[in-house]
Design an enzyme around this catalytic site. Sequence first.
Site, PDB file in Angstrom:
ATOM      1  N   CYS A  61      98.747  54.165  69.247  1.00  0.00           N
ATOM      2  CA  CYS A  61      98.302  53.351  70.381  1.00  0.00           C
ATOM      3  C   CYS A  61      98.278  54.182  71.665  1.00  0.00           C
ATOM      4  O   CYS A  61      99.307  54.749  72.052  1.00  0.00           O
ATOM      5  CB  CYS A  61      99.248  52.166  70.554  1.00  0.00           C
ATOM      6  SG  CYS A  61      99.093  51.328  72.140  1.00  0.00           S
ATOM      7  N   TYR A 218      87.301  51.677  74.071  1.00  0.00           N
ATOM      8  CA  TYR A 218      87.357  50.459  73.249  1.00  0.00           C
ATOM      9  C   TYR A 218      86.119  49.606  73.475  1.00  0.00           C
ATOM     10  O   TYR A 218      85.603  48.983  72.550  1.00  0.00           O
ATOM     11  CB  TYR A 218      88.635  49.676  73.575  1.00  0.00           C
ATOM     12  CG  TYR A 218      89.871  50.261  72.942  1.00  0.00           C
ATOM     13  CD1 TYR A 218      90.527  51.342  73.529  1.00  0.00           C
ATOM     14  CD2 TYR A 218      90.365  49.772  71.740  1.00  0.00           C
ATOM     15  CE1 TYR A 218      91.658  51.902  72.937  1.00  0.00           C
ATOM     16  CE2 TYR A 218      91.487  50.329  71.147  1.00  0.00           C
ATOM     17  CZ  TYR A 218      92.127  51.387  71.750  1.00  0.00           C
ATOM     18  OH  TYR A 218      93.238  51.948  71.159  1.00  0.00           O
TER      19      TYR A 218
HETATM   20  N1  LIG Z   1      97.723  46.372  78.863  1.00  0.00           N
HETATM   21  C1  LIG Z   1      98.564  46.706  77.776  1.00  0.00           C
HETATM   22  C2  LIG Z   1      97.694  46.861  76.530  1.00  0.00           C
HETATM   23  C3  LIG Z   1      98.526  47.091  75.292  1.00  0.00           C
HETATM   24  C4  LIG Z   1      97.654  46.962  74.042  1.00  0.00           C
HETATM   25  O1  LIG Z   1      96.553  46.391  74.070  1.00  0.00           O
HETATM   26  N2  LIG Z   1      98.155  47.456  72.897  1.00  0.00           N
HETATM   27  C5  LIG Z   1      97.434  47.287  71.649  1.00  0.00           C
HETATM   28  C6  LIG Z   1      97.678  48.432  70.721  1.00  0.00           C
HETATM   29  S1  LIG Z   1      96.671  49.798  71.050  1.00  0.00           S
HETATM   30  C7  LIG Z   1      97.967  46.016  70.972  1.00  0.00           C
HETATM   31  O2  LIG Z   1      99.100  45.968  70.544  1.00  0.00           O
HETATM   32  N3  LIG Z   1      97.091  44.995  70.919  1.00  0.00           N
HETATM   33  C8  LIG Z   1      97.455  43.712  70.430  1.00  0.00           C
HETATM   34  C9  LIG Z   1      97.720  43.702  68.983  1.00  0.00           C
HETATM   35  O3  LIG Z   1      97.245  44.557  68.348  1.00  0.00           O
HETATM   36  O4  LIG Z   1      98.394  42.814  68.511  1.00  0.00           O
HETATM   37  C10 LIG Z   1      99.282  48.028  78.079  1.00  0.00           C
HETATM   38  O5  LIG Z   1      98.640  48.936  78.626  1.00  0.00           O
HETATM   39  O6  LIG Z   1     100.468  48.113  77.736  1.00  0.00           O
END
Ligand SMILES: N[C@@H](CCC(=O)N[C@@H](CS)C(=O)NCC(=O)O)C(=O)O
Length: 362
Positions: A61, A218
């Site tokens: 990530c 993305y």
């Molecule tokens: N705005 C957040 C975004 C975090 C994010 O979107 N992480 C992704 C992984 S790359 C995630 O876990 N998305 C939700 C999921 O997959 O359940 C940050 O920068 O911490």
Amino acid sequence: MTDPNAPTTDSSTEESQTDATVRRADGEFVRGVSRFRSHLGEDPDFAPEPHRYHLYVALNCPWCHRVTLARNQLGLEQTITMDVAFPSRTNDDDPVAANLWEFNPGRIATLTGTALPECTAETATGKGYRLVNQIYQAEGSGETSVPILYDKKTKRIVCNESAEIIRMLNKQAGALGSSLSERDRPELYPLGADKSQLRAEIDALNEQIYVNINNGAYKAGFSSSQKVYAAAFANYFQTLDALETRLAWDNRKFLAGPIFTEADLRLFPTLYRHDPVYYLRMKLNGARILDYRHLWRWLCRVYALPGVAASTSLVHCRQGYFGRSGNTVIPLGPVYPMPYPEAYGHPELAAAPCPQQSTLKS
Ligand SMILES: N[C@@H](CCC(=O)N[C@@H](CS)C(=O)NCC(=O)O)C(=O)O
């Protein structure tokens, strides 16, 4: 119809949620907003103390990568513990649900045919949860994302927004027990009164890089609208062109000049993933970073800094981005002129002059 409840967003940190439902229906990838936004030190519930806080991450990530970079570069590896989820989310036959982050150190990676040594169990709640969303459910939240900054003392989530977690770690590094002296520790976001101009430059770079590069990747790779993809593709490469020009200007070492700042830290996770992952997975095949002489040398320069190479894993990135898409066979390239990540040890590889002016129109 503007959503009156849409929270106001800081565009260098998150996406506008205006008409998000309509935009998603039109094939645009729209990232949600993180809701746990407490601040160490400012929030009386969360005083900065060594050995009190914990991170939940996945190494593929890019948002987690910001946080693992800050933890390593600020010398906080010994005083902030960390759990690592398996890079591929749960499968369709999972007893709970598909597409969730899980802690499963024994799970076999299709890329290597082995378990991944960096993966851990969940060790901070005392409950040994298998799924990240159980940590959220314990606080009545339906969120599912990583990274998470967690308080082992109150058993509560502090923050799940990477942009704010890295700011807190930078500001509170001393109180959090950094192994580096203030003099030896990078000041990712200089707080001095005389540094306001530098902070403004970093903020401007953060916004350009978040919208067009970090999240732009993305927008290109996960959108199902040709129009949205084409615009994201153009913005991505025009921003790389602009950053290449910025570095070529005065042969500066880093984006904002001679010192490494948060702007470099936030650009690195995306460019580290570009040639071996995003070029294919996000359809960002306009050029390789290797084709940009100054950006390539900047990438190698950052990769050589203390704690950077150990802040992620290309095996996890490849497994995570490809392991669940298409027929799950994971591409192994590029191998020319050299395999990755070894190539990041060779700034000289980007010898040829780069294709400066991209002919793309957004
Ligand atoms: N705005 C957040 C975004 C975090 C994010 O979107 N992480 C992704 C992984 S790359 C995630 O876990 N998305 C939700 C999921 O997959 O359940 C940050 O920068 O911490």
